[in-house]
Design an enzyme around this catalytic site. Structure first.
Site, PDB file in Angstrom:
ATOM      1  N   ARG A  32       0.826  -1.220   0.000  1.00 53.21           N
ATOM      2  CA  ARG A  32       0.000   0.000   0.000  1.00 53.21           C
ATOM      3  C   ARG A  32       0.857   1.266   0.000  1.00 53.21           C
ATOM      4  NH1 ARG A  32      -3.662   2.932   4.030  1.00 53.21           N
ATOM      5  NH2 ARG A  32      -5.509   3.554   2.830  1.00 53.21           N
ATOM      6  N   ILE A  58      -7.382   7.583  -1.102  1.00 51.53           N
ATOM      7  CA  ILE A  58      -7.244   6.129  -1.149  1.00 51.53           C
ATOM      8  C   ILE A  58      -8.083   5.616   0.019  1.00 51.53           C
ATOM      9  CG2 ILE A  58      -5.046   6.283   0.136  1.00 51.53           C
ATOM     10  CD1 ILE A  58      -4.167   3.676  -1.156  1.00 51.53           C
ATOM     11  N   SER A  59      -9.040   4.746  -0.259  1.00 51.15           N
ATOM     12  CA  SER A  59      -9.969   4.282   0.774  1.00 51.15           C
ATOM     13  C   SER A  59      -9.236   3.541   1.885  1.00 51.15           C
ATOM     14  CB  SER A  59     -11.020   3.349   0.169  1.00 51.15           C
ATOM     15  OG  SER A  59     -11.849   4.035  -0.737  1.00 51.15           O
ATOM     16  N   GLN A  60      -9.849   3.531   3.075  1.00 52.73           N
ATOM     17  CA  GLN A  60      -9.253   2.773   4.176  1.00 52.73           C
ATOM     18  C   GLN A  60      -9.255   1.283   3.818  1.00 52.73           C
ATOM     19  OE1 GLN A  60     -13.084   3.139   7.018  1.00 52.73           O
ATOM     20  NE2 GLN A  60     -11.420   1.996   7.926  1.00 52.73           N
TER      21      GLN A  60
END
EC number: 2.1.1.77
Length: 208
Positions: A32, A58-60
């Site tokens: 990530r 950027i999504s969790q």
């Protein structure tokens, strides 16, 4: 150090109810930190959304995992992603299926995501600069559609591109948003509500 952070994140995801081992293996395999700004690298394995520029995020990891799990993917699933963003969700999908189609409205983000995916040797992805509301009709129909920004209502074009038996997962709403699962069955659409969420809006028609 990174390995420890990944282990901690995977443990958190399991505690939050993520059970698909193939999915957890994909999350473990995708670095990530390669998808965030250098300034946020130290936060890459925190279970939180992070800014990626152009007003996008950027999504969790939990939300990436939850939405992906809801798609019920098999390796043969034909997948459409709306909102390539950083390319992180795209990379997770690319580890799970033979091919991913992904549409991004912002050219700079599309280019960066494409470069990152190539650097990670993920060549089973087609990206396109376009309006997510319109999907990618020439590549459809799709078994699974995932939308990573929130439209005020479900886009008609995406419903039309969902194949019989297919599943679409998306946040819907403006001020308050709900994560929904749409299944196409016998030509009808069955909609289930999952939980309250918060996403950036899915902007219509305006390319950047």
């Amino acid at each position: 150090m990174v390995n420890k952070r990944i282990e901690t994140l995977l443990a958190q995801l399991r505690q939050q109810g993520i059970e698909d081992e193939r999915l957890l293996t994909a999350i473990e395999a995708v670095p990530r930190e390669r998808f965030v700004d250098e300034a946020f690298e130290h936060k890459a394995y925190e279970n939180t959304a992070l800014p990626i520029g152009s007003g996008q995020t950027i999504s969790q990891p939990y939300m990436v995992a939850k939405m992906t799990e809801l798609l019920n993917l098999t390796p043969e699933s034909r997948v459409l992603e709306i909102g390539t963003g950083s390319g992180y969700q795209t990379a997770i999908l690319a580890h799970l299926v033979q091919h991913v189609c992904s549409v991004e409205r912002i050219k700079g983000l599309q280019w960066q995501a494409k470069r990152r995916l190539k650097q990670l040797d993920l060549h089973n992805v087609s990206t396109r600069h376009g309006d997510g509301w319109q999907g990618w009709a020439s590549r459809g129909p799709f078994d699974a559609i995932i939308v990573t920004a929130a439209p005020p209502e479900i886009p008609q074009a995406l419903l039309e591109q969902l194949d019989e038996g297919g599943v679409m997962v998306l946040p819907v709403g403006e001020q308050s948003q709900i994560l929904q699962v749409v299944q196409r069955h016998a030509g009808e659409f069955i909609i289930k509500t999952v939980e309250a969420v918060r996403f950036v809006p899915l902007v219509k028609g305006e390319l950047a």
